[in-house]
Design a protein around this motif. Sequence first.
Motif, PDB file in Angstrom:
ATOM      1  N   ALA A  80      50.465  41.626  37.091  1.00 15.29           N
ATOM      2  CA  ALA A  80      49.482  40.214  37.002  1.00 15.29           C
ATOM      3  C   ALA A  80      48.148  40.446  35.460  1.00 15.29           C
ATOM      4  CB  ALA A  80      48.742  39.859  37.851  1.00 15.29           C
ATOM      5  N   TRP A  81      48.220  39.319  35.282  1.00 19.76           N
ATOM      6  CA  TRP A  81      46.929  39.265  33.887  1.00 19.76           C
ATOM      7  C   TRP A  81      45.781  40.037  34.936  1.00 19.76           C
ATOM      8  CZ3 TRP A  81      48.359  40.271  29.331  1.00 19.76           C
ATOM      9  CH2 TRP A  81      49.845  40.209  29.467  1.00 19.76           C
ATOM     10  N   GLN A  82      44.320  40.245  34.240  1.00 21.15           N
ATOM     11  CA  GLN A  82      43.815  40.737  34.420  1.00 21.15           C
ATOM     12  C   GLN A  82      42.464  39.483  35.858  1.00 21.15           C
ATOM     13  OE1 GLN A  82      41.195  41.614  30.652  1.00 21.15           O
ATOM     14  NE2 GLN A  82      40.130  40.198  31.451  1.00 21.15           N
ATOM     15  N   GLU A  83      43.100  38.538  35.773  1.00 20.21           N
ATOM     16  CA  GLU A  83      42.037  37.139  36.191  1.00 20.21           C
ATOM     17  C   GLU A  83      42.522  37.627  37.888  1.00 20.21           C
ATOM     18  OE1 GLU A  83      42.663  35.595  32.106  1.00 20.21           O
ATOM     19  OE2 GLU A  83      43.066  36.779  33.346  1.00 20.21           O
ATOM     20  N   ALA A  84      43.532  38.024  38.018  1.00 19.79           N
ATOM     21  CA  ALA A  84      43.723  38.102  39.678  1.00 19.79           C
ATOM     22  C   ALA A  84      43.685  39.059  39.965  1.00 19.79           C
ATOM     23  CB  ALA A  84      45.649  38.865  39.145  1.00 19.79           C
ATOM     24  N   ALA A  85      42.399  39.707  39.668  1.00 23.98           N
ATOM     25  CA  ALA A  85      41.799  40.642  39.832  1.00 23.98           C
ATOM     26  C   ALA A  85      40.624  39.615  41.065  1.00 23.98           C
ATOM     27  CB  ALA A  85      40.811  41.480  39.561  1.00 23.98           C
ATOM     28  N   ALA A  86      40.225  38.304  40.591  1.00 18.15           N
ATOM     29  CA  ALA A  86      39.402  37.924  41.524  1.00 18.15           C
ATOM     30  C   ALA A  86      40.246  37.900  43.158  1.00 18.15           C
ATOM     31  CB  ALA A  86      39.142  36.776  40.798  1.00 18.15           C
ATOM     32  N   ALA A  87      41.791  37.012  42.877  1.00 11.69           N
ATOM     33  CA  ALA A  87      42.405  37.315  44.109  1.00 11.69           C
ATOM     34  C   ALA A  87      42.409  37.623  45.013  1.00 11.69           C
ATOM     35  CB  ALA A  87      43.662  37.068  43.863  1.00 11.69           C
ATOM     36  N   PRO A  88      41.786  37.593  46.163  1.00 12.82           N
ATOM     37  CA  PRO A  88      41.597  37.951  47.843  1.00 12.82           C
ATOM     38  C   PRO A  88      43.043  38.704  48.505  1.00 12.82           C
ATOM     39  CG  PRO A  88      41.505  35.816  48.225  1.00 12.82           C
ATOM     40  CD  PRO A  88      42.149  36.223  47.060  1.00 12.82           C
ATOM     41  N   ASP A  89      42.611  39.746  48.926  1.00 12.25           N
ATOM     42  CA  ASP A  89      43.969  40.367  49.782  1.00 12.25           C
ATOM     43  C   ASP A  89      45.270  40.571  48.373  1.00 12.25           C
ATOM     44  OD1 ASP A  89      41.501  40.544  51.918  1.00 12.25           O
ATOM     45  OD2 ASP A  89      43.233  38.655  52.546  1.00 12.25           O
ATOM     46  N   LEU A  90      44.858  41.739  47.526  1.00 18.82           N
ATOM     47  CA  LEU A  90      45.649  41.590  46.522  1.00 18.82           C
ATOM     48  C   LEU A  90      47.030  42.661  47.027  1.00 18.82           C
ATOM     49  CD1 LEU A  90      43.804  41.835  43.099  1.00 18.82           C
ATOM     50  CD2 LEU A  90      45.750  40.401  43.856  1.00 18.82           C
ATOM     51  N   PRO A  91      47.949  42.617  47.183  1.00 21.44           N
ATOM     52  CA  PRO A  91      48.931  43.540  47.740  1.00 21.44           C
ATOM     53  C   PRO A  91      48.786  44.667  47.335  1.00 21.44           C
ATOM     54  CG  PRO A  91      49.928  40.861  47.044  1.00 21.44           C
ATOM     55  CD  PRO A  91      48.792  41.347  46.369  1.00 21.44           C
ATOM     56  N   GLU A  92      49.148  45.701  48.236  1.00 24.61           N
ATOM     57  CA  GLU A  92      49.008  47.428  47.735  1.00 24.61           C
ATOM     58  C   GLU A  92      49.747  47.098  46.054  1.00 24.61           C
ATOM     59  OE1 GLU A  92      49.546  51.511  49.746  1.00 24.61           O
ATOM     60  OE2 GLU A  92      49.603  49.348  50.606  1.00 24.61           O
ATOM     61  N   GLY A  93      48.941  48.175  45.770  1.00 22.84           N
ATOM     62  CA  GLY A  93      49.819  48.989  44.506  1.00 22.84           C
ATOM     63  C   GLY A  93      49.692  47.016  43.139  1.00 22.84           C
ATOM     64  N   THR A  94      49.674  46.196  43.602  1.00 20.98           N
ATOM     65  CA  THR A  94      49.596  45.480  42.634  1.00 20.98           C
ATOM     66  C   THR A  94      48.933  45.699  41.167  1.00 20.98           C
ATOM     67  OG1 THR A  94      49.490  43.423  43.852  1.00 20.98           O
ATOM     68  CG2 THR A  94      48.398  43.098  41.494  1.00 20.98           C
ATOM     69  N   HIS A  95      49.460  45.811  40.370  1.00 20.96           N
ATOM     70  CA  HIS A  95      49.607  45.934  39.000  1.00 20.96           C
ATOM     71  C   HIS A  95      48.557  45.160  38.108  1.00 20.96           C
ATOM     72  CE1 HIS A  95      51.680  49.514  39.865  1.00 20.96           C
ATOM     73  NE2 HIS A  95      52.054  50.128  38.853  1.00 20.96           N
ATOM     74  N   LEU A  96      47.489  45.560  37.667  1.00 21.25           N
ATOM     75  CA  LEU A  96      46.024  44.509  37.295  1.00 21.25           C
ATOM     76  C   LEU A  96      46.920  44.542  35.428  1.00 21.25           C
ATOM     77  CD1 LEU A  96      43.453  44.076  39.521  1.00 21.25           C
ATOM     78  CD2 LEU A  96      45.155  42.560  38.768  1.00 21.25           C
ATOM     79  N   GLN A  97      46.792  43.987  34.963  1.00 18.48           N
ATOM     80  CA  GLN A  97      46.716  44.119  33.108  1.00 18.48           C
ATOM     81  C   GLN A  97      45.571  43.295  31.805  1.00 18.48           C
ATOM     82  OE1 GLN A  97      50.653  42.733  31.173  1.00 18.48           O
ATOM     83  NE2 GLN A  97      49.967  43.321  29.555  1.00 18.48           N
TER      84      GLN A  97
END
Length: 483
Positions: free
Chosen positions: A325-342
């Motif tokens: 996901a693009w970097q804004e998704a860093a604000a989402a709670p409980d991101l799945p393990e291994g989520t890659h932020l762009q």
Amino acid sequence: MGRVIPALIPAPRVLAVHDGVFELTADTALSGPECHATRFLAALLRRAAGHAPPSAREGALALTLDGPADLGEEGYRLDVTAEAVRLRARTEEGLFRGVQTLRQLLPAEIESPAPLPGPWRVPCVSITDTPRFRWRGVMLDVARHFFDVAAVKRFIDRAVPYKFNILHLHLTDDQGWRLEIPSHPRLTEHGATSQVGEGDGGHFTRADFTEIVAYAAAHHMTVVPEIDLPGHTQAAMASYPHLAPEGVTPELYRGIDVGFSQLAIHNPATYDFLDAVFTELAALTPGPYLHVGGDEALQTTAEDYAAFMTRTLPLAVRHDRTVVAWQEAAAAPDLPEGTHLQYWRPTHEPVPEPLAAAASRGLPLIMSPANRAYLDMKYDDDTALGLRWAGTVGVRQSYEWDPESLVPGARVVGVEAPLWTETLTTPDDLDHMLYPRLPGLAEVAWSPAPKDWPSYVTRLRAHTARWDAAGITSYHRSPELED
């Protein structure tokens, strides 16, 4: 013939140049495992000489899978003497990367589509090479303007010599939905019929997309499909009004503004729709990644954004996919393990606190800062194509940066060069924005730091002859490449 200093991009980890050359003639036999690397090299030589190289059990041009363990998944060892060329790797992917280096050791005319008489001379070298990052991506936006299967294959061909291994396809946006989803036919019957400005848009059938995925795989590139959510969704809502917050069908969109659309976040049918889309993507894309966008959802409150991601991301994980996901998704709670932020915002902006916090937790980051890696930015004020919201991005600016210096403490897993297409309508337009910046971004992603601009620009100048030989006529003639 004396010692030759090869113009290799990306620069290999270890290079020793020796006196002499190997002469590759019509009689030079090729041996190697039955794999994409061997077939690619045979096809390259067939095109150059007008006939296939003879095969042998032990040819003077030999590819083998007996490389040492420290080469890893993509590393290779290439030794060229006056008597033989030996390319060793542990994996077929490593052999394929080494073939691209051997390709660059051959004269520029090897890129010509017309056969030319040999012999072909290869300088004697010893090379040991492994990549700096495992994610070395290029992104093509087919939503703002649609590009067909042939254009996407050509795009892959442009990336292959420079050892990119990820093809990120931005498949959906406000301006168009580009992939057939049989359970929701209006996505392409209606939602694919627009694009920026004039034109009828277009879409990939399931067969088209399968063909692209197979072509990428044959060149050891993994396709990462993106469905941009919850914003950038006007085309989907124009196709199915129940996806819109008010349940009212919006018009198809042909502009380039962003941030005005969002899905019906509190409608359970939205998540049934996404599950159907992700199911189709999982069936069509064997790679391990699914990009869910997440950027520029400017009409979505922080609370609704969190609620949306909480329900959406498990749908991707359910299909055994790693979320990107693009970097804004860093604000989402409980991101799945291994989520890659762009990471995509310009480097002169402060790192957002949610992204810094995600990085401190060890989430992997892909670095695509717009003022360094966005290939759709204008080269300078006189560039006809492209945008400049992140400033102009010249060849040197796209080369001289360190991905690991942007977010303190981050686990950087790679670099990606996005090419957005608001102003691009033809494959030649794509070439103009790719070259000459793409090779530099490849070196940022593959080669050890630090980077040396004087050495690099000398090597890059030599590559213009390769583009000329290949018939790539629309590349940008940058004054930065002048002697």
